[in-house]
Design an enzyme around this catalytic site. Structure first.
Site, PDB file in Angstrom:
ATOM      1  N   GLU A  25       0.829  -1.221   0.000  1.00 54.46           N
ATOM      2  CA  GLU A  25       0.000   0.000   0.000  1.00 54.46           C
ATOM      3  C   GLU A  25       0.854   1.257   0.000  1.00 54.46           C
ATOM      4  O   GLU A  25       0.743   2.113   0.882  1.00 54.46           O
ATOM      5  CB  GLU A  25      -0.946  -0.002   1.211  1.00 54.46           C
ATOM      6  CG  GLU A  25      -2.026  -1.061   1.123  1.00 54.46           C
ATOM      7  CD  GLU A  25      -3.119  -0.907   2.162  1.00 54.46           C
ATOM      8  OE1 GLU A  25      -2.895  -0.233   3.183  1.00 54.46           O
ATOM      9  OE2 GLU A  25      -4.206  -1.467   1.968  1.00 54.46           O
ATOM     10  N   GLU A  62      -5.469  -8.279  -0.858  1.00 54.10           N
ATOM     11  CA  GLU A  62      -6.157  -8.096   0.423  1.00 54.10           C
ATOM     12  C   GLU A  62      -7.618  -7.789   0.136  1.00 54.10           C
ATOM     13  O   GLU A  62      -7.915  -6.916  -0.695  1.00 54.10           O
ATOM     14  CB  GLU A  62      -5.587  -6.914   1.223  1.00 54.10           C
ATOM     15  CG  GLU A  62      -4.238  -7.158   1.818  1.00 54.10           C
ATOM     16  CD  GLU A  62      -3.762  -6.000   2.688  1.00 54.10           C
ATOM     17  OE1 GLU A  62      -4.605  -5.310   3.304  1.00 54.10           O
ATOM     18  OE2 GLU A  62      -2.550  -5.792   2.739  1.00 54.10           O
TER      19      GLU A  62
END
Ligand code: BG6
Length: 476
Positions: A175, A377
């Site tokens: 991320e 995810e």
């Protein structure tokens, strides 16, 4: 169309939230090891050194360090084809820039990868998942310093050399775009800013973007190095992708949604996939008076180190409005322009549940890059307990995952090249944002609680058995 034959079904994790063993096997301290536990309403404390009276959730986490064999056997039982995990930088280089890597740390991951391979599970490895050595934070102000680029590049080169025959899929930074949110300051950038007893520097958005630039350069260097020395490896980026919807069809709402989505969800992928800063980012920096320092060689490095595949996390969508009358009752997750989407339900932690948004994201991303995509995810955080019959009946998780998987299938049918899906999370682990155990995402329950107690025993939830069937039938 249905899921491709070799689709990588699996589960995900992150070392700082899962591994524990924070001071074992020669491991050094990471920034995550200096952040105390918190909750939805209490903030976490960042300390300069470990304070006895505080509880640091990363120290034991859910103890993969001592349970890896048991856990990987459970993944195999669920039928996982892939397991996404990260390596603790400080297990390999305790300070981040030591002269030699720590052999005990390297040997640990050899055992983990061998265990995965024994069951035919493909490891997908994140080189840095919210992970900065505390020493580099304290001595160099983390990623604010250019020197950290080469420390990271050396760390990655050591990993490639050691594991290139055991690990095919690599991700440079988890991320990477969350660096632009204040939560990224210490955890993922190692910046000595924020409010704590020892850090008193005010938050500085320009510095965050500069630090992010250093991560882009580091990532590109590592991708180029990997391509040159280990051409079979696949090296990807990882973006927290949150589509922004306009609250109404008013052009101002539509424009704002596009602008916010560009700078939050698209900017980093654009740099890592195309090898250059997009035009809208240059405008954003000019508007904010930010001057990002580029070394003369940076442009060429970015252009040379573009990624092989694109991975992202998907939890929610956001809704924005340009109208202050509307935003005054805003949505807590985004603040400012964020508003609740009246068509969607929210989780206990205020995430808008939006399976169709995943199909939208998949189409948008594929349309933009035409690269193989992986969702690394996706899941739901819930406070849950063991029922009287000793089981965990997480029908809400099954419902959440089932609906998202159905939209993935539709996106594949739309023509999107999706190669894998690892749910967040395989096992219950510590929450990255709040530091809680209470916010559970796993399909495997771990007996561990916010006060640090618990036997660490593992228990399969109902979703475990359900996911096992999904994998067995390749998503049908
Ligand atoms: C992503 C991170 O932001 O979301 C994970 O990559 C994190 O590390 C996950 O755990 C869920 O967020 P949280 O804060 O609920 O744990």
């Amino acid at each position: 169309m249905s899921f491709p034959k070799h689709f990588l079904w699996g589960g995900a994790s992150a070392a700082n939230q899962y591994e524990g063993g924070y001071n074992e096997g020669g491991k050094g301290l990471a920034c995550a090891d200096l952040i105390s536990g918190g909750s939805h309403t209490t903030s976490r404390k960042i300390t300069a050194k470990i304070e006895e009276e505080l509880l640091y959730p990363s120290h034991e986490a859910t103890d993969f360090y001592h349970h890896y064999q048991e856990d990987i056997a459970l993944f195999a039982e669920a039928g996982f084809k892939a397991f996404r995990m990260s390596i603790n930088w400080t297990r390999i280089f305790p300070k981040g820039n030591d002269a030699e890597p720590n052999e005990e740390g390297l040997a640990f991951y050899d055992r983990v990868f061998d265990e995965c391979r024994q069951y035919g599970i493909e490891p997908i490895v994140t080189i840095a998942h919210f992970d900065v050595p505390a020493y580099l934070s304290q001595e160099y102000n983390g990623w604010a310093s250019r020197e950290v680029i080469d420390f990271y590049a050396r760390y990655a080169a050591v990993l490639f050399e050691r594991y290139h025959e055991k690990v095919n899929y690599w991700i440079t930074f988890n991320e990477i775009n969350t660096a632009t949110l204040s939560i990224g300051n210490f955890l993922s950038l190692g910046l000595q800013v924020g409010e704590s007893e020892f850090i008193n520097q005010p938050d500085n958005l320009q510095q965050r973007y500069q630090a992010l630039h250093h991560q882009f350069v580091a990532s590109a260097k590592v991708v180029a190095y990997g391509h040159e020395h280990y051409p079979d490896l696949k090296i990807g980026c990882m973006i927290s992708y949150m589509p922004r919807y306009p609250y109404t069809s008013h052009p101002n709402d539509v424009l704002l949604a596009k602008q916010e989505e560009n700078m939050h969800s698209k900017f980093c992928g654009d740099v890592q996939v195309t090898g250059k800063y997009p035009y809208y980012a240059k405008k954003y920096f000019a508007d904010h008076g930010f001057a990002i320092e580029f070394a003369p060689e940076d442009q060429a490095i970015l252009a040379k180190g573009t990624v092989d595949y694109y991975t992202f996390s998907y939890y929610l969508t956001l809704c924005v409005s340009a109208d202050e009358k509307v935003t005054k009752n805003g949505h807590s997750m985004i603040g400012g322009s964020g508003v609740n989407n009246p068509y969607l339900e929210q989780t206990e932690w205020n995430a808008m549940i939006d399976p169709v948004g995943l199909r939208i994201a998949l189409n948008d991303i594929y349309d933009r890059y035409q690269l193989p995509l992986m969702i690394v995810e996706n899941g739901i955080g819930v406070s849950e307990t063991v029922a009287e019959d000793g089981q965990i009946h997480d029908d809400y998780r099954i419902d959440y995952l089932e609906k998202h998987i159905a939209e993935m299938e539709k996106a594949i049918d739309d023509g999107v090249e999706l190669i894998g899906y690892t749910i967040w999370s395989a096992v219950d682990i510590v929450s990255a944002s709040t530091g809680e155990m209470k916010k559970r995402y796993g399909i495997i329950f771990v007996d561990k609680y916010d006060d640090g107690t618990g036997t660490l025993d593992r228990k399969k939830k109902d979703s475990f058995y359900w996911y096992q069937k999904v994998i067995e039938r390749n998503g049908l």
